[in-house]
Enzyme design. Structure first.
Site, PDB file in Angstrom:
ATOM      1  N   ASP A   1     -24.131   7.701 -89.547  1.00  0.00           N
ATOM      2  CA  ASP A   1     -23.179   6.599 -89.687  1.00  0.00           C
ATOM      3  C   ASP A   1     -23.666   5.336 -88.977  1.00  0.00           C
ATOM      4  O   ASP A   1     -23.637   4.244 -89.524  1.00  0.00           O
ATOM      5  CB  ASP A   1     -21.818   6.989 -89.090  1.00  0.00           C
ATOM      6  CG  ASP A   1     -21.263   8.242 -89.722  1.00  0.00           C
ATOM      7  OD1 ASP A   1     -21.817   8.683 -90.740  1.00  0.00           O
ATOM      8  OD2 ASP A   1     -20.282   8.788 -89.181  1.00  0.00           O
TER       9      ASP A   1
ATOM     10  N   GLY B   1     -10.537   6.954 -91.105  1.00  0.00           N
ATOM     11  CA  GLY B   1     -10.493   8.387 -91.389  1.00  0.00           C
ATOM     12  C   GLY B   1     -10.612   8.708 -92.865  1.00  0.00           C
ATOM     13  O   GLY B   1     -10.065   9.700 -93.336  1.00  0.00           O
TER      14      GLY B   1
ATOM     15  N   GLY C   1     -13.752   8.624 -94.527  1.00  0.00           N
ATOM     16  CA  GLY C   1     -15.116   8.968 -94.905  1.00  0.00           C
ATOM     17  C   GLY C   1     -16.018   7.752 -95.035  1.00  0.00           C
ATOM     18  O   GLY C   1     -17.168   7.877 -95.426  1.00  0.00           O
ATOM     19  N   LEU C   2     -15.518   6.571 -94.710  1.00  0.00           N
ATOM     20  CA  LEU C   2     -16.374   5.372 -94.750  1.00  0.00           C
ATOM     21  C   LEU C   2     -16.900   5.038 -93.363  1.00  0.00           C
ATOM     22  O   LEU C   2     -17.563   4.034 -93.169  1.00  0.00           O
ATOM     23  CB  LEU C   2     -15.597   4.175 -95.303  1.00  0.00           C
ATOM     24  CG  LEU C   2     -15.059   4.337 -96.709  1.00  0.00           C
ATOM     25  CD1 LEU C   2     -14.547   3.003 -97.241  1.00  0.00           C
ATOM     26  CD2 LEU C   2     -16.127   4.868 -97.640  1.00  0.00           C
ATOM     27  N   SER C   3     -16.563   5.857 -92.399  1.00  0.00           N
ATOM     28  CA  SER C   3     -17.056   5.719 -91.043  1.00  0.00           C
ATOM     29  C   SER C   3     -16.623   4.431 -90.354  1.00  0.00           C
ATOM     30  O   SER C   3     -17.439   3.617 -89.918  1.00  0.00           O
ATOM     31  CB  SER C   3     -18.579   5.837 -91.006  1.00  0.00           C
ATOM     32  OG  SER C   3     -18.937   6.163 -89.695  1.00  0.00           O
TER      33      SER C   3
ATOM     34  N   HIS D   1     -23.574  16.353 -94.734  1.00  0.00           N
ATOM     35  CA  HIS D   1     -23.708  17.256 -93.577  1.00  0.00           C
ATOM     36  C   HIS D   1     -25.149  17.696 -93.314  1.00  0.00           C
ATOM     37  O   HIS D   1     -25.391  18.805 -92.831  1.00  0.00           O
ATOM     38  CB  HIS D   1     -22.827  18.508 -93.731  1.00  0.00           C
ATOM     39  CG  HIS D   1     -21.374  18.244 -93.462  1.00  0.00           C
ATOM     40  ND1 HIS D   1     -20.825  18.380 -92.210  1.00  0.00           N
ATOM     41  CD2 HIS D   1     -20.376  17.830 -94.266  1.00  0.00           C
ATOM     42  CE1 HIS D   1     -19.531  18.083 -92.278  1.00  0.00           C
ATOM     43  NE2 HIS D   1     -19.241  17.739 -93.510  1.00  0.00           N
TER      44      HIS D   1
ATOM     45  N   TYR E   1     -15.051  20.169 -88.173  1.00  0.00           N
ATOM     46  CA  TYR E   1     -16.389  19.594 -88.102  1.00  0.00           C
ATOM     47  C   TYR E   1     -17.258  20.223 -87.022  1.00  0.00           C
ATOM     48  O   TYR E   1     -18.365  20.695 -87.302  1.00  0.00           O
ATOM     49  CB  TYR E   1     -16.271  18.082 -87.872  1.00  0.00           C
ATOM     50  CG  TYR E   1     -17.573  17.321 -87.917  1.00  0.00           C
ATOM     51  CD1 TYR E   1     -17.953  16.641 -89.070  1.00  0.00           C
ATOM     52  CD2 TYR E   1     -18.405  17.264 -86.818  1.00  0.00           C
ATOM     53  CE1 TYR E   1     -19.134  15.924 -89.114  1.00  0.00           C
ATOM     54  CE2 TYR E   1     -19.587  16.558 -86.850  1.00  0.00           C
ATOM     55  CZ  TYR E   1     -19.948  15.886 -87.999  1.00  0.00           C
ATOM     56  OH  TYR E   1     -21.117  15.191 -88.017  1.00  0.00           O
TER      57      TYR E   1
ATOM     58  N   ASP F   1     -27.296  15.487 -91.594  1.00  0.00           N
ATOM     59  CA  ASP F   1     -27.870  14.688 -90.494  1.00  0.00           C
ATOM     60  C   ASP F   1     -28.011  15.488 -89.201  1.00  0.00           C
ATOM     61  O   ASP F   1     -29.080  15.522 -88.601  1.00  0.00           O
ATOM     62  CB  ASP F   1     -27.121  13.364 -90.278  1.00  0.00           C
ATOM     63  CG  ASP F   1     -25.662  13.499 -89.898  1.00  0.00           C
ATOM     64  OD1 ASP F   1     -25.091  14.608 -90.053  1.00  0.00           O
ATOM     65  OD2 ASP F   1     -25.086  12.496 -89.446  1.00  0.00           O
TER      66      ASP F   1
ATOM     67  N   GLU G   1     -20.083   7.932 -79.323  1.00  0.00           N
ATOM     68  CA  GLU G   1     -19.163   8.800 -80.067  1.00  0.00           C
ATOM     69  C   GLU G   1     -19.301  10.262 -79.620  1.00  0.00           C
ATOM     70  O   GLU G   1     -18.320  10.974 -79.453  1.00  0.00           O
ATOM     71  CB  GLU G   1     -19.405   8.662 -81.576  1.00  0.00           C
ATOM     72  CG  GLU G   1     -18.337   9.365 -82.392  1.00  0.00           C
ATOM     73  CD  GLU G   1     -18.029   8.682 -83.715  1.00  0.00           C
ATOM     74  OE1 GLU G   1     -18.375   7.504 -83.911  1.00  0.00           O
ATOM     75  OE2 GLU G   1     -17.414   9.362 -84.554  1.00  0.00           O
TER      76      GLU G   1
HETATM   77  P1  ADP Z   1     -13.921   7.556 -89.951  1.00  0.00           P
HETATM   78  O1  ADP Z   1     -15.058   7.190 -89.056  1.00  0.00           O
HETATM   79  O2  ADP Z   1     -14.306   8.496 -91.034  1.00  0.00           O
HETATM   80  O3  ADP Z   1     -13.197   6.368 -90.490  1.00  0.00           O
HETATM   81  P2  ADP Z   1     -12.971   8.738 -87.533  1.00  0.00           P
HETATM   82  O4  ADP Z   1     -11.850   9.664 -87.232  1.00  0.00           O
HETATM   83  O5  ADP Z   1     -14.338   9.120 -87.143  1.00  0.00           O
HETATM   84  O6  ADP Z   1     -12.875   8.376 -89.085  1.00  0.00           O
HETATM   85  O7  ADP Z   1     -12.709   7.346 -86.791  1.00  0.00           O
HETATM   86  C1  ADP Z   1     -11.468   6.662 -86.941  1.00  0.00           C
HETATM   87  C2  ADP Z   1     -11.028   6.159 -85.597  1.00  0.00           C
HETATM   88  O8  ADP Z   1     -11.827   4.995 -85.221  1.00  0.00           O
HETATM   89  C3  ADP Z   1      -9.601   5.648 -85.608  1.00  0.00           C
HETATM   90  O9  ADP Z   1      -8.688   6.703 -85.406  1.00  0.00           O
HETATM   91  C4  ADP Z   1      -9.630   4.662 -84.454  1.00  0.00           C
HETATM   92  O10 ADP Z   1      -9.511   5.328 -83.223  1.00  0.00           O
HETATM   93  C5  ADP Z   1     -11.021   4.054 -84.548  1.00  0.00           C
HETATM   94  N1  ADP Z   1     -10.996   2.817 -85.344  1.00  0.00           N
HETATM   95  C6  ADP Z   1     -11.614   2.588 -86.529  1.00  0.00           C
HETATM   96  N2  ADP Z   1     -11.360   1.340 -86.995  1.00  0.00           N
HETATM   97  C7  ADP Z   1     -10.563   0.751 -86.075  1.00  0.00           C
HETATM   98  C8  ADP Z   1      -9.935  -0.528 -85.969  1.00  0.00           C
HETATM   99  N3  ADP Z   1     -10.064  -1.455 -86.911  1.00  0.00           N
HETATM  100  N4  ADP Z   1      -9.184  -0.770 -84.872  1.00  0.00           N
HETATM  101  C9  ADP Z   1      -9.049   0.169 -83.918  1.00  0.00           C
HETATM  102  N5  ADP Z   1      -9.579   1.390 -83.971  1.00  0.00           N
HETATM  103  C10 ADP Z   1     -10.326   1.698 -85.033  1.00  0.00           C
HETATM  104 MG    MG Z   2     -16.176   8.539 -87.910  1.00  0.00          MG
END
Ligand code: ADP
Ligand code: MG
Length: 391
Positions: free
Chosen positions: A175, A125, A127-129, A38, A225, A40, A163
């Site tokens: 990220d 979702g 934490g690996l973005s 946190h 967040y 950035d 984003e």
């Molecule tokens: P994180 O970035 O930590 O994984 P976020 O909530 O920021 O979590 O982003 C996750 C969102 O990104 C998912 O809910 C989806 O909308 C989108 N997303 C990520 N990977 C994919 C994928 N392979 N196919 C479709 N949507 C994806």
């Molecule tokens: Mg994300």
């Protein structure tokens, strides 16, 4: 799954869903931050690594500015039109790639119609973005289909803007930067204010990253967040006023400023500021340690970072605390902490690869005993940054 297999999966998905052949595949790796939790969006310092897990987007040009997109994780094909990008209120995932195309076009890229299919080895979702990986992979594909010269940092900004402004998630640049600038077996230092950056070697293939899922999902947009981010800005503004020299970001506040004026801040704001300022220092100390090959100190700083997130930022959970606590006594550990937004999601551990099996077994057993859940574990290498390949 290695990147080659992931590429094959994206290509197969494209064929299945569109009944046609893709011409290129864009890749965007996931990331974890080794230090700099946190920091950035506070204009601070971060030390992430890109992983050998990625989002792969297979695509081909389509006439008439028409866009058709699909993902292995979702049913059906969504459509859009270049030049008329609107937020999709029903199917949120498409806003990440559509926002990226919109922002790329606004940056001057000749974005045209395309079909694309998304496959991924980045868990959502956690934490690996995965969101930045999806944006960055989309951008790589678009730039291959419709070539346009853009500097890497400007591209990271384009993806971040997608984003921030299109999806509505106020993330910093960490990220997207990590996904674009990743280097094999190197940590990436970034000053989020000046955007000065460099890669620092972090061992050879003997260092691995273990990502352990706390099995508690976070929903960042509706969750804490944006609120926490707001509190950081309030803390910076108040501290600026108190010291008699205005500030908009916590980066502009010194430790001396904080120590002198912290009693005048509400406790919540004081704690936010304390975490961010000490975390910035830990990143600098971590970089210095890496530069002299001192992984032991880097590891200690990771444990201290976790304690600070837990005690001052309040973004840990009992499950994350458990994972980090277990890592402390696990074979081969270098360091461990929570990663990313927090409030659930994953812990990240740096470990000696030769002891990966014993490390993972220790975490799995302990988590089952203490929390009663099976943790999902990803053993990762420190991977290269985003790129595109012809099919
Ligand atoms: P994180 O970035 O930590 O994984 P976020 O909530 O920021 O979590 O982003 C996750 C969102 O990104 C998912 O809910 C989806 O909308 C989108 N997303 C990520 N990977 C994919 C994928 N392979 N196919 C479709 N949507 C994806
Ligand atoms: Mg994300």
């Amino acid at each position: 799954m290695p990147l080659d297999a992931l590429k094959g999966q994206a290509i197969r998905l494209f064929r299945e869903r569109f009944g046609a052949e893709p011409t290129s595949v864009g890749f965007g790796p996931g990331r974890v931050e080794i230090l700099g939790n946190h920091t950035d969006y506070n204009g601070g310092f971060v030390l992430p690594v890109a992983l050998d897990r990625a989002v792969a987007v297979a695509g081909a040009p389509l006439a008439g500015g028409r866009i058709e997109l699909t993902s292995a994780l979702f049913e059906g094909i969504e459509t859009a039109q270049v030049g008329q990008f609107k937020r999709n209120e029903k199917t949120n995932w498409v806003n990440y790639p559509l926002g990226t195309l919109k922002m790329l076009a606004e940056a001057g890229a000749p974005v045209g119609g395309m079909r694309f299919a998304v496959a991924s080895t980045v868990p959502l979702g956690s934490g690996l973005s995965s969101s930045a990986a999806l944006e960055v992979a989309t951008a790589q594909l678009a730039l291959t289909l419709y070539p346009f010269a853009i500097e890497k940092m400007a591209l990271a900004r384009v993806c971040q803007r997608a984003e921030n402004e299109f999806v509505g998630m106020n993330c910093g640049i960490l990220d997207q930067f990590s996904s674009i600038f990743g280097e094999r077996n190197a940590a990436l230092f970034l000053d989020c204010q000046s955007l000065e950056h460099r890669a620092i070697p972090i061992g050879d293939d003997d260092v691995a990253v273990v990502v352990a899922n706390s099995m508690t999902k976070h929903e960042l947009i509706s969750g804490g967040y944006n609120r926490i981010r707001q509190e950081c800005m309030e803390a910076a503004e108040m501290l600026g006023k108190l010291r008699g020299r205005p500030a908009t970001l916590l980066r502009e506040i010194t430790m001396e400023d904080l120590q002198k004026h912290e009693t005048a801040l509400p406790e919540r704001l004081r704690k936010r500021a304390h975490h961010v300022l000490t975390e910035n220092q830990r990143v600098l100390d971590g970089v210095a340690a890496l530069e002299r090959g001192d992984l032991r100190t880097l590891g200690r700083l990771m444990f201290e970072s976790h304690a600070s997130s837990r005690d001052y930022y309040g973004n840990s959970t009992p499950e994350l605390d458990c994972l980090v606590d277990l890592a402390k006594n696990a074979p081969g550990v270098i360091g461990a902490k929570l990663s990313g937004g927090g409030f659930g999601g994953c812990s990240v551990s740096l470990i000696r690869r030769s002891q990966a099996d014993a490390f993972i077994a220790h975490i799995k057993k302990g988590f089952q005993e203490r929390i009663g859940l099976e943790t999902e574990i990803h053993l990762c290498a420190i991977g290269a940054g985003a790129h595109a390949e012809k099919v």
